[in-house]
Design an enzyme around this catalytic site. Sequence first.
Site, PDB file in Angstrom:
ATOM      1  N   ALA A  23       0.827  -1.201   0.000  1.00  0.00           N
ATOM      2  CA  ALA A  23       0.000   0.000   0.000  1.00  0.00           C
ATOM      3  C   ALA A  23       0.863   1.253   0.000  1.00  0.00           C
ATOM      4  O   ALA A  23       1.829   1.341   0.741  1.00  0.00           O
ATOM      5  CB  ALA A  23      -0.904  -0.002   1.232  1.00  0.00           C
ATOM      6  N   CYS A  24       0.519   2.189  -0.852  1.00  0.00           N
ATOM      7  CA  CYS A  24       1.206   3.476  -0.886  1.00  0.00           C
ATOM      8  C   CYS A  24       0.166   4.548  -1.203  1.00  0.00           C
ATOM      9  O   CYS A  24      -0.925   4.254  -1.678  1.00  0.00           O
ATOM     10  CB  CYS A  24       2.290   3.509  -1.965  1.00  0.00           C
ATOM     11  SG  CYS A  24       3.507   2.193  -1.868  1.00  0.00           S
ATOM     12  N   THR A  25       0.546   5.798  -0.941  1.00  0.00           N
ATOM     13  CA  THR A  25      -0.311   6.928  -1.263  1.00  0.00           C
ATOM     14  C   THR A  25       0.533   8.003  -1.922  1.00  0.00           C
ATOM     15  O   THR A  25       1.686   8.216  -1.536  1.00  0.00           O
ATOM     16  CB  THR A  25      -0.975   7.500  -0.002  1.00  0.00           C
ATOM     17  OG1 THR A  25      -1.672   6.460   0.687  1.00  0.00           O
ATOM     18  CG2 THR A  25      -1.949   8.612  -0.345  1.00  0.00           C
ATOM     19  N   ASN A 199      -3.521   2.624  -4.283  1.00  0.00           N
ATOM     20  CA  ASN A 199      -3.378   1.315  -4.929  1.00  0.00           C
ATOM     21  C   ASN A 199      -4.713   0.900  -5.537  1.00  0.00           C
ATOM     22  O   ASN A 199      -5.328   1.691  -6.228  1.00  0.00           O
ATOM     23  CB  ASN A 199      -2.869   0.293  -3.909  1.00  0.00           C
ATOM     24  CG  ASN A 199      -1.737   0.847  -3.075  1.00  0.00           C
ATOM     25  OD1 ASN A 199      -1.935   1.208  -1.924  1.00  0.00           O
ATOM     26  ND2 ASN A 199      -0.551   0.932  -3.650  1.00  0.00           N
ATOM     27  N   ARG A 231      -7.734   5.739   2.067  1.00  0.00           N
ATOM     28  CA  ARG A 231      -6.610   6.681   2.016  1.00  0.00           C
ATOM     29  C   ARG A 231      -6.780   7.665   0.863  1.00  0.00           C
ATOM     30  O   ARG A 231      -6.417   8.838   0.976  1.00  0.00           O
ATOM     31  CB  ARG A 231      -5.294   5.904   1.887  1.00  0.00           C
ATOM     32  CG  ARG A 231      -4.898   5.195   3.168  1.00  0.00           C
ATOM     33  CD  ARG A 231      -3.545   4.500   3.063  1.00  0.00           C
ATOM     34  NE  ARG A 231      -3.650   3.216   2.388  1.00  0.00           N
ATOM     35  CZ  ARG A 231      -3.220   2.966   1.163  1.00  0.00           C
ATOM     36  NH1 ARG A 231      -2.635   3.928   0.462  1.00  0.00           N
ATOM     37  NH2 ARG A 231      -3.347   1.767   0.627  1.00  0.00           N
TER      38      ARG A 231
END
Length: 349
Positions: A23-25, A199, A231
Site C-alpha cells: 500500500a502506498c499513497t 493502490n 486513504r
Amino acid sequence: MKNFPSILFSFILSLGVWSEYEACTRVVYKGPENTVITARSMDWRDEIPANLWILPKGIERTGEVGSLSEKWKSRYGSIVSTSWDIASSDGMNEKGLVANLLWLGESQYPKFNPKGKQKGIAISLWAQYFLDNFATVKEAVEYAQKETFAIVSDYIPGTERFTTIHLSLSDASGDNAVFEYINGKLVIHHSPEYTVMTNSPVFNEQLALNNYWKGIPGTVMLPGTNRAADRFVRASYYINAIPQTSDPRTAVASVFSVIRNCSVPYGISSETEPNISSTRWRSVSDQKNLVYYFETVFTPNTFWVDLKDFDLSSKGKVMKLDLSNFQTYNGKSNKDFKESKPFKFLGLN
C-alpha cells in the site's frame, strides 16, 4: 439522508473485495505562485531497503530485457530513491518532473516476445525512463501514447510475488498523469486534476469512489481505515483543506501532515488481512524549488536535498546517500552524498 447508514455500510462492505498487496499513497499540492509539491508514502509488508541517488544527465541506459532492449542517453539529471538498489521507485528530475511507482494488483502487462520486434524496458526502469527523458507530463504522455516499447515485468527477487505497479507523473506546472496496464493495454489518465493516487482499485474506480464521498462533508465524516480507497478519500480531502500558501516552509509542513495522515502505523498486522503493509518511508518533492525531502520510520529526522546544488551535467558524478544501518541525517544533506558506482537495474534473467 434517512438511508445514509445502510448506504454507507454497503459501501464500506464493497471495499472489502479489494485486497492490496502493498500500500502506498501519492498526493500533489498546488498553491499560489507556481507552488507545486508531490508527496508519497512507501508502504510495504517486509523490509524494503532504500537509498538516495543523484544521477547526472548523459548516462547511457538499456531496457535490460535482452537484444530488444530500448536504449537511451539521459537528457536530465535526477534524484531517485531506490528499492533494494535495483529499481528507481520515486524521484524528481532537474526540470521538476516527479515520478512515483505504486502497487496495483490489477495490473496486467502485454506479453513480451524476446524474439519479436517491439522494444522493451524492464519494469525497474519505468520511472527512471521518464525522469531521464522528459521535462513535462504533456511531453511524457504524448510520447507514451506512441507505445514504442513494452513494459516487461518479473517476480520480485527471492519471492513468488509478481511485480504489478502503476506509475504517476506530475510536473512543475501542476499537470498530472497516471499510467496503468489493464488487460495488457496501456491506459493513461491525464489531467491537472488527478492529484491523488493510491493502490487498488484501478484509477477510474478511485475517482468514482472519491465522487461518492464529495457529497459527505469531510468535517463530519471521513473513512478512516488503512485500505487504499479510504486513504484516497482522506488525501483528496486534506490536500484541498490545508493552507494555500507560497511559503515553502508552511507548504511542505502541510503536505507532510497530509501524507502522514494517510500512512499506516509501523508494525500494523492482521491474521485475517495479511497483506496490510506498514509505511516504511515518505518523500516530499518541492517542484518549484527542486528540493527533495525524505524521512524513514526508523530515523528521527526529516532531511532534504537541494537538487540545484549538484552538478547534473554530463560531467557530474553519480552520488549516493546511504540509508542502510539506520543512518541518520539532519537538515540539508547534500554534503553527505558520496561518489559511487551506479547501481544496476534489475532486468530479465
